[in-house]
Design a protein around this motif. Structure first.
Motif, PDB file in Angstrom:
ATOM      1  N   ILE A   1       0.854  -1.191   0.000  1.00  0.00           N
ATOM      2  CA  ILE A   1       0.000   0.000   0.000  1.00  0.00           C
ATOM      3  C   ILE A   1       0.886   1.236   0.000  1.00  0.00           C
ATOM      4  CG2 ILE A   1      -1.919   1.144   1.157  1.00  0.00           C
ATOM      5  CD1 ILE A   1      -2.585  -1.731   0.498  1.00  0.00           C
ATOM      6  N   ASP A   2       0.577   2.178  -0.859  1.00  0.00           N
ATOM      7  CA  ASP A   2       1.269   3.469  -0.856  1.00  0.00           C
ATOM      8  C   ASP A   2       0.541   4.380   0.131  1.00  0.00           C
ATOM      9  OD1 ASP A   2       2.348   5.971  -1.299  1.00  0.00           O
ATOM     10  OD2 ASP A   2       2.421   5.764  -3.484  1.00  0.00           O
ATOM     11  N   VAL A   3       1.154   4.595   1.288  1.00  0.00           N
ATOM     12  CA  VAL A   3       0.501   5.380   2.344  1.00  0.00           C
ATOM     13  C   VAL A   3       1.075   6.796   2.435  1.00  0.00           C
ATOM     14  CG1 VAL A   3      -0.166   3.381   3.709  1.00  0.00           C
ATOM     15  CG2 VAL A   3       2.078   4.429   4.088  1.00  0.00           C
ATOM     16  N   THR A   4       1.700   7.250   1.379  1.00  0.00           N
ATOM     17  CA  THR A   4       2.305   8.589   1.407  1.00  0.00           C
ATOM     18  C   THR A   4       1.244   9.653   1.677  1.00  0.00           C
ATOM     19  OG1 THR A   4       3.939   7.842  -0.224  1.00  0.00           O
ATOM     20  CG2 THR A   4       3.745  10.216   0.146  1.00  0.00           C
ATOM     21  N   ALA A   5       0.156   9.632   0.926  1.00  0.00           N
ATOM     22  CA  ALA A   5      -0.899  10.635   1.115  1.00  0.00           C
ATOM     23  C   ALA A   5      -1.548  10.484   2.492  1.00  0.00           C
ATOM     24  CB  ALA A   5      -1.952  10.502   0.013  1.00  0.00           C
ATOM     25  N   LEU A   6      -1.720   9.262   2.929  1.00  0.00           N
ATOM     26  CA  LEU A   6      -2.327   9.022   4.246  1.00  0.00           C
ATOM     27  C   LEU A   6      -1.439   9.557   5.357  1.00  0.00           C
ATOM     28  CD1 LEU A   6      -4.474   7.710   6.038  1.00  0.00           C
ATOM     29  CD2 LEU A   6      -3.246   5.557   5.827  1.00  0.00           C
TER      30      LEU A   6
ATOM     31  N   LEU B   1      -1.673  13.319   5.459  1.00  0.00           N
ATOM     32  CA  LEU B   1      -2.936  13.735   6.080  1.00  0.00           C
ATOM     33  C   LEU B   1      -2.886  13.534   7.588  1.00  0.00           C
ATOM     34  CD1 LEU B   1      -5.903  14.624   5.990  1.00  0.00           C
ATOM     35  CD2 LEU B   1      -6.512  12.238   5.485  1.00  0.00           C
ATOM     36  N   ARG B   2      -2.354  12.401   7.997  1.00  0.00           N
ATOM     37  CA  ARG B   2      -2.276  12.115   9.437  1.00  0.00           C
ATOM     38  C   ARG B   2      -1.417  13.156  10.168  1.00  0.00           C
ATOM     39  NH1 ARG B   2       0.850   9.149  13.058  1.00  0.00           N
ATOM     40  NH2 ARG B   2       2.418   8.670  11.470  1.00  0.00           N
TER      41      ARG B   2
ATOM     42  N   LEU C   1      -3.384  10.819  16.378  1.00  0.00           N
ATOM     43  CA  LEU C   1      -3.797   9.787  15.438  1.00  0.00           C
ATOM     44  C   LEU C   1      -2.621   8.910  15.027  1.00  0.00           C
ATOM     45  CD1 LEU C   1      -6.105  11.881  13.077  1.00  0.00           C
ATOM     46  CD2 LEU C   1      -6.837  10.270  14.849  1.00  0.00           C
ATOM     47  N   THR C   2      -2.851   7.611  15.024  1.00  0.00           N
ATOM     48  CA  THR C   2      -1.917   6.659  14.429  1.00  0.00           C
ATOM     49  C   THR C   2      -2.545   6.143  13.131  1.00  0.00           C
ATOM     50  OG1 THR C   2      -2.882   4.755  15.562  1.00  0.00           O
ATOM     51  CG2 THR C   2      -1.151   5.979  16.739  1.00  0.00           C
TER      52      THR C   2
ATOM     53  N   PRO D   1      -7.043   8.618   0.868  1.00  0.00           N
ATOM     54  CA  PRO D   1      -7.714   8.692   2.163  1.00  0.00           C
ATOM     55  C   PRO D   1      -8.962   9.562   2.184  1.00  0.00           C
ATOM     56  CG  PRO D   1      -5.618   9.876   2.210  1.00  0.00           C
ATOM     57  CD  PRO D   1      -5.640   9.090   0.925  1.00  0.00           C
ATOM     58  N   ALA D   2      -9.108  10.463   1.219  1.00  0.00           N
ATOM     59  CA  ALA D   2     -10.328  11.288   1.197  1.00  0.00           C
ATOM     60  C   ALA D   2     -11.558  10.400   1.026  1.00  0.00           C
ATOM     61  CB  ALA D   2     -10.256  12.312   0.070  1.00  0.00           C
ATOM     62  N   LEU D   3     -11.395   9.249   0.374  1.00  0.00           N
ATOM     63  CA  LEU D   3     -12.543   8.360   0.168  1.00  0.00           C
ATOM     64  C   LEU D   3     -13.058   7.761   1.473  1.00  0.00           C
ATOM     65  CD1 LEU D   3     -11.348   6.375  -3.022  1.00  0.00           C
ATOM     66  CD2 LEU D   3     -13.036   8.232  -2.898  1.00  0.00           C
ATOM     67  N   ILE D   4     -12.189   7.711   2.477  1.00  0.00           N
ATOM     68  CA  ILE D   4     -12.598   7.167   3.768  1.00  0.00           C
ATOM     69  C   ILE D   4     -13.725   8.022   4.370  1.00  0.00           C
ATOM     70  CG2 ILE D   4     -11.840   6.732   6.159  1.00  0.00           C
ATOM     71  CD1 ILE D   4      -9.084   6.079   5.047  1.00  0.00           C
TER      72      ILE D   4
END
Length: 453
Positions: A255-260, A263-264, A278-279, A446-449
């Motif tokens: 998973i590419d979590v760069t954007a997440l 945001l976090r 937030l974790t 993550p915006a879709l969440i």
């Protein structure tokens, strides 16, 4: 002299038997009323068995790890007089104290306001004091210890180093600490009840330099036998049950979590003082809520004996947590009704309760899908064991910065693997892949969440 028989009391909730996980006394110990004699474990609670009388332990009726039926004799105590003043009444109405509502080993009884078992060594020490003229006139009976020399409290029992093969008394936490420090507990004098070794005893032993290893290479031939009891045995039984019953299939996706992560970091920087930090977990929980709403067969329990799958509308997410006592799975109930911050707060609360041993039975049961994470240890791929009778578990692995091709060049991206296991008896490989790919889409965008519907 008389003899008082103590039976395993009814520990409540229809429990017919309990596992003996720790003795706090041994034969020959002198005990006071309300001193803790033993600890037993039911499915979810550790219970202390106190003594209803003063006297000397003459018999122990079970070994550590043995399952004892309610009403079975477990201790015999020799008491003064004909059976003791309250022997009959106490035998008919045995009592027990729930010390932890989580399946953890019972704590050391020290600091219990006089609840202690005193070994014969204590009595001998007091006799020696009396012979030397050091006992104080008018002080409490030397059997139970008292004040001496300027009012200072007399120290508790100090046991001598133990011979080969003799098992020292110590709590699981003390044993773990000693093992990590390379300390042989047989060489540590114990100052707790019945010669029990405490954390303070380890501190004192280390200060004296006894734990410093001898220079040079030496052979070590000792073998320590550790009986699997209490929480450790329950974990072993559940893991074996899961492996015996569930046909595991593990699916790993990066998973590419760069954007997440961006945001976090932004949300944490701008969070209110009353909100938790937030974790990754709250984001994953919210993504799982959306994914299981589209695939309800993933959020389910399988009763393989009855041949029935129970699909749950509510997402009760178990969070595997490592505690000093062992692995526990506190449950965030109705994650579908919690926002990001509420999920984070509940995870923190449950983790703290599990580690402190204060989590309730309800907080440790009822999950419908579980998250497990070893990413903090650096693992990149795992094969999680499903929390039986659930049908899926999602494993979080380490986040690493790796060069990724964007079509024209390599760019640094924060990448993480999800290692997820499914019960292949009820979840087809295709459905498992669809579920993980949905999580991938939600976490990478993550915006879709936060988009409803």
């Amino acid at each position: 002299m008389g003899e008082h028989v103590i039976k395993l009391p009814d520990v409540g909730e229809g429990v017919a038997e309990a596992e003996l996980v720790e003795w706090h006394v041994k034969v020959g110990d002198l005990v006071r009323e309300d001193a803790v004699l033993a600890a037993v474990m039911t499915d979810k609670a550790t219970v202390e068995i106190p003594s209803p009388v003063d006297g000397e332990v003459s018999w122990l009726g079970a070994e550590i790890g043995e399952v004892v039926a309610v009403g079975s004799p477990i201790v015999r105590i020799t008491v003064a007089g004909e059976g003791g003043v309250a022997a009959g009444a106490a035998a008919e109405k045995p009592s027990a104290r729930v010390v932890q509502a989580t399946p953890t080993p019972s704590p050391s009884p020290q600091g219990g306001g006089g609840q202690q078992a005193i070994s014969a060594a204590t009595t001998e020490a007091h006799k020696a004091d009396a012979a030397d003229g050091t006992a104080q006139t008018g002080s409490p009976s030397p059997l139970w210890g008292g004040a001496r020399g300027g009012g200072a409290a007399r120290p508790a029992t100090v046991s001598l180093p133990r011979p080969e093969g003799e098992r020292p008394l110590a709590s699981p936490a003390v044993r773990l600490r000693a093992r990590e420090a390379g300390i042989d507990l047989r060489q540590v004098p114990g100052t707790g009840p019945a010669g029990r070794i405490t954390h303070e005893d380890l501190d004192a032993f280390s200060v004296r330099g006894a734990a410093v290893p001898v220079a040079g290479l030496q052979q070590r031939t000792g073998v320590e036998e550790i009986k699997v009891v209490g929480l450790r045995r329950r974990i072993a039984e559940k893991m074996a049950l899961a492996r015996q019953h569930i046909a595991h299939i593990t699916y790993v996706e990066e998973i590419d979590v760069t954007a997440l992560e961006d945001l976090r970091a932004k949300l944490n920087a701008e969070r209110r003082a009353d909100r938790p930090k937030l974790t990754l977990l709250p984001f994953l929980m919210r993504a799982m809520v959306k994914a299981v709403s589209e695939q309800p067969q993933i959020n389910a329990l399988y009763d393989d004996e009855a041949g029935v799958i129970h699909r749950h509308a509510g997402a009760h997410i178990g969070i595997a947590a490592q505690t000093p006592a062992g692995l526990m799975v506190p449950v965030v109930r109705h994650a579908e009704a919690r926002d990001l911050w509420d999920c984070a707060a509940e995870v923190n609360r449950l983790a703290d309760a599990a580690k402190a041993g204060t989590a309730t039975r309800e907080e440790l049961a009822g999950s419908t899908i579980t998250i497990t994470s070893l990413g903090a240890m650096g693992g990149v791929v795992t094969t999680p064991v499903i929390n039986y009778p659930e049908v899926a578990i999602v494993g979080v692995n380490k986040i690493m910065v790796r060069p990724m091709w964007d079509g024209s060049q390599f760019v640094p991206r924060k990448m993480m693997n999800l290692s997820s296991s499914f019960d292949h008896r009820v979840i087809d490989g295709w459905d498992a892949a669809v579920f993980v790919q949905r999580l991938k889409t939600l976490l990478e965008t993550p915006a879709l969440i936060f988009v409803e519907g």
